[in-house]
Enzyme design. Structure first.
Site, PDB file in Angstrom:
ATOM      1  N   HIS A   6     116.385 -85.399 -57.300  1.00 33.89           N
ATOM      2  CA  HIS A   6     115.856 -84.736 -56.105  1.00 33.89           C
ATOM      3  C   HIS A   6     115.184 -83.423 -56.472  1.00 33.89           C
ATOM      4  CE1 HIS A   6     119.307 -82.014 -56.285  1.00 33.89           C
ATOM      5  NE2 HIS A   6     120.083 -83.080 -56.431  1.00 33.89           N
TER       6      HIS A   6
HETATM    7  P1  TYD Z   1     123.826 -83.674 -54.763  1.00 36.95           P
HETATM    8  O1  TYD Z   1     123.204 -82.312 -54.685  1.00 36.95           O
HETATM    9  O2  TYD Z   1     122.993 -84.855 -54.397  1.00 36.95           O
HETATM   10  O3  TYD Z   1     124.452 -83.902 -56.198  1.00 36.95           O
HETATM   11  P2  TYD Z   1     123.751 -83.934 -57.655  1.00 36.95           P
HETATM   12  O4  TYD Z   1     122.357 -83.419 -57.533  1.00 36.95           O
HETATM   13  O5  TYD Z   1     124.612 -83.044 -58.478  1.00 36.95           O
HETATM   14  O6  TYD Z   1     123.809 -85.329 -58.154  1.00 36.95           O
HETATM   15  O7  TYD Z   1     125.140 -83.646 -53.858  1.00 36.95           O
HETATM   16  C1  TYD Z   1     126.050 -84.730 -53.829  1.00 36.95           C
HETATM   17  C2  TYD Z   1     126.770 -84.710 -52.481  1.00 36.95           C
HETATM   18  O8  TYD Z   1     127.525 -83.513 -52.344  1.00 36.95           O
HETATM   19  C3  TYD Z   1     125.834 -84.785 -51.297  1.00 36.95           C
HETATM   20  O9  TYD Z   1     126.452 -85.640 -50.330  1.00 36.95           O
HETATM   21  C4  TYD Z   1     125.792 -83.389 -50.745  1.00 36.95           C
HETATM   22  C5  TYD Z   1     127.130 -82.807 -51.153  1.00 36.95           C
HETATM   23  N1  TYD Z   1     127.048 -81.359 -51.448  1.00 36.95           N
HETATM   24  C6  TYD Z   1     127.593 -80.453 -50.567  1.00 36.95           C
HETATM   25  O10 TYD Z   1     128.158 -80.820 -49.508  1.00 36.95           O
HETATM   26  N2  TYD Z   1     127.508 -79.110 -50.864  1.00 36.95           N
HETATM   27  C7  TYD Z   1     126.906 -78.665 -51.998  1.00 36.95           C
HETATM   28  O11 TYD Z   1     126.843 -77.426 -52.231  1.00 36.95           O
HETATM   29  C8  TYD Z   1     126.327 -79.628 -52.898  1.00 36.95           C
HETATM   30  C9  TYD Z   1     125.641 -79.201 -54.159  1.00 36.95           C
HETATM   31  C10 TYD Z   1     126.433 -80.967 -52.583  1.00 36.95           C
END
Ligand code: TYD
Length: 141
Positions: free
Chosen positions: A51
């Site tokens: 993303h």
């Molecule tokens: P995501 O940012 O997609 O993870 P990564 O990029 O590390 O693979 O986040 C994964 C899940 O966690 C998504 O459902 C959103 C949640 N999340 C939060 O609730 N708060 C946060 O600060 C972060 C970073 C993620």
């Protein structure tokens, strides 16, 4: 073409009792820290990310172990960055696509974020990200 690999050497107080590194917002990294999160217990072979963010800036530190970030500006420029030092931070600007992979066993990835969590700040589709970047470039933003 500007490099996506922006590594900051953080202060390190070397001491026979153990090293110490510290980070102050607006001083060692170019934003105030509004949120901290960390990735850990990442299974071997897992990949994360996939993303970009509209507004969010982040600084990423390999507190323990190692992993790779793949960064893409959506304009055809893609770079791989290997992180394995707790005294170095990778700065990721807004409008940068990122994927994370090759986490070593026991790796801990600390992320300092310029904004609170906001799902509407995410662009989770790569083609939509490319369109967003191209539109922004045309608008001269
Ligand atoms: P995501 O940012 O997609 O993870 P990564 O990029 O590390 O693979 O986040 C994964 C899940 O966690 C998504 O459902 C959103 C949640 N999340 C939060 O609730 N708060 C946060 O600060 C972060 C970073 C993620």
């Amino acid at each position: 073409m500007k490099s996506l690999k922006k590594i900051i050497d953080l202060p390190k107080i070397a001491d026979p009792r153990g090293n110490l590194t510290f980070i102050e917002g607006q001083k060692h990294i170019p934003f105030d820290v509004k949120r901290v999160y960390y990735l850990y217990d990442v299974p071997s072979g897992a990949s994360r990310g996939g993303h970009a963010h509209i507004k969010l800036q982040q600084a990423v530190i390999a507190l323990s172990g190692s992993f790779e970030f793949i960064l893409d500006d959506g304009l055809g420029h893609r770079e791989k960055v290997f992180l394995n030092s707790p005294s170095k931070a990778l700065l990721i600007d807004n409008s940068t696509w990122r994927e994370m992979e090759n986490f070593s066993s026991g790796a801990v990835c600390l992320v300092l974020a310029s904004e609170p969590f906001e799902e509407s700040d995410y662009i989770r589709d790569f083609d939509a990200f490319v369109q967003y970047v191209q539109k922004a470039a045309q608008a001269g933003r």
